[in-house]
Design an enzyme around this catalytic site. Sequence first.
Site, PDB file in Angstrom:
ATOM      1  N   LEU A  10       0.827  -1.218   0.000  1.00  4.46           N
ATOM      2  CA  LEU A  10       0.000   0.000   0.000  1.00  4.46           C
ATOM      3  C   LEU A  10       0.858   1.264   0.000  1.00  4.46           C
ATOM      4  CD1 LEU A  10      -2.760  -1.160   2.501  1.00  4.46           C
ATOM      5  CD2 LEU A  10      -2.865  -1.123   0.014  1.00  4.46           C
ATOM      6  N   GLN A  12       3.976   3.795  -1.862  1.00  2.00           N
ATOM      7  CA  GLN A  12       3.971   4.562  -3.115  1.00  2.00           C
ATOM      8  C   GLN A  12       4.121   3.652  -4.336  1.00  2.00           C
ATOM      9  OE1 GLN A  12       7.364   6.911  -4.098  1.00  2.00           O
ATOM     10  NE2 GLN A  12       6.208   8.344  -5.363  1.00  2.00           N
ATOM     11  N   ASP A  34       0.414  -5.884   3.564  1.00  2.00           N
ATOM     12  CA  ASP A  34       0.802  -4.598   4.147  1.00  2.00           C
ATOM     13  C   ASP A  34       0.461  -4.638   5.626  1.00  2.00           C
ATOM     14  OD1 ASP A  34       1.511  -1.682   2.708  1.00  2.00           O
ATOM     15  OD2 ASP A  34       0.730  -1.512   4.744  1.00  2.00           O
ATOM     16  N   ASP A  53       3.115  -7.630   9.030  1.00  2.00           N
ATOM     17  CA  ASP A  53       4.194  -6.776   9.516  1.00  2.00           C
ATOM     18  C   ASP A  53       5.490  -7.479   9.091  1.00  2.00           C
ATOM     19  OD1 ASP A  53       6.208  -5.611  10.965  1.00  2.00           O
ATOM     20  OD2 ASP A  53       5.166  -5.666  12.895  1.00  2.00           O
ATOM     21  N   TYR A 142      19.095   6.099   5.805  1.00  2.00           N
ATOM     22  CA  TYR A 142      18.423   5.506   4.643  1.00  2.00           C
ATOM     23  C   TYR A 142      19.462   4.903   3.698  1.00  2.00           C
ATOM     24  CZ  TYR A 142      15.407   5.361   0.471  1.00  2.00           C
ATOM     25  OH  TYR A 142      14.700   4.977  -0.638  1.00  2.00           O
TER      26      TYR A 142
HETATM   27  N1  SER Z   1      12.615   8.969  -3.212  1.00  2.00           N
HETATM   28  C1  SER Z   1      13.453   8.478  -2.157  1.00  2.00           C
HETATM   29  C2  SER Z   1      13.567   9.449  -1.070  1.00  2.00           C
HETATM   30  O1  SER Z   1      13.536  10.620  -1.356  1.00  2.00           O
HETATM   31  C3  SER Z   1      14.806   8.153  -2.676  1.00  2.00           C
HETATM   32  O2  SER Z   1      14.938   6.816  -2.848  1.00  2.00           O
HETATM   33  O3  SER Z   1      13.746   9.060   0.034  1.00  2.00           O
END
Ligand code: SER
Length: 318
Positions: A10, A12, A34, A53, A142
């Site tokens: 669910l 992007q 999801d 999960d 990230y």
């Molecule tokens: N679109 C993502 C972000 O901005 C990049 O992988 O975190």
Amino acid sequence: MKKILVTGSLGQIGSELVTHMRKIYGDSNVIATDIKVPENNEVVNGGPFEALDVLDANKMAEVAKKHNVDTIIHLAALLSAVAEAKPVLAWQINMGGLFNALEVARELNCKFFTPSSIGAFGCDTPKDNTPQDTIQRPGTMYGVTKVSGELLCDYYFKKFGVDTRGVRFPGLISYVAPPGGGTTDYAVDIYYKALQEGKYTSFIGEGTYMDMMYMPDALNAIVTLLEADPSKLKHRNAFNITAMSFEPSQIAEEIKKHIPEFKMSYDVDPIRQAIADSWPNSIDCTAAREEWGFNAKYDLPSMSKDMLDKLKIKLQIK
Ligand code: SER
């Protein structure tokens, strides 16, 4: 690929990928999962759906076995800005979820796809025409999880023979589901605000180039890579892919062609700006083109036209 399990369906990408793949492989052959279970949702109602999960390894294995899956597309993850605000949670979800999904793929001998990102690069990476194989020392949580994920997927391929494949996605732009917590989100928000208010305040500064792609090209890329002949793949995790590179004033100029009164201003968010500054301006996707025929159809003008047309309908703007 006969039975495909999708995590984070669910989010992007998942919101559109599940529907796209159900059209190709059959509604009952794409099992969407999801952590959320909303009502009246196309992904939930359009075929098999299971609440999952990704940190629950037992449940993930149980769902995969129940549906006899042969392919796993692992999408559940936190995006860059949220991960920077919640680094411990980001490590737990991005790495813990990936590890659980890879273990299920190993046990059930599944083909495996998970996205990496332009966020897997950092300040030491060459910024222009960033090579496929280059320095990857990201300065964000990230990015740390994305590089670690690429390495872990390569390890599962080499050590256990799991057929892992991945791409480094640029910023993804779509009118269906919002990205939620990324650095490239400005390039989605701007279309909504242009139609709703005729103006937009960008949290990313003028002159900051980043790679981007329209969602239909991203969905095609996932399917094409998953269907690619493995003997042609020299790389696996993960291929650079992009469709366009632009900075905020260029997208504003493009929108003005459709909405002449549109006004752009800037109120730069230092956290997301620092993340953007650490990412490439534009990446080289020669390896993806050569090894599995990657090709993107949309550029900035064609994407902008389609986004504005589709969003007008979605937002019921005349
Ligand atoms: N679109 C993502 C972000 O901005 C990049 O992988 O975190």
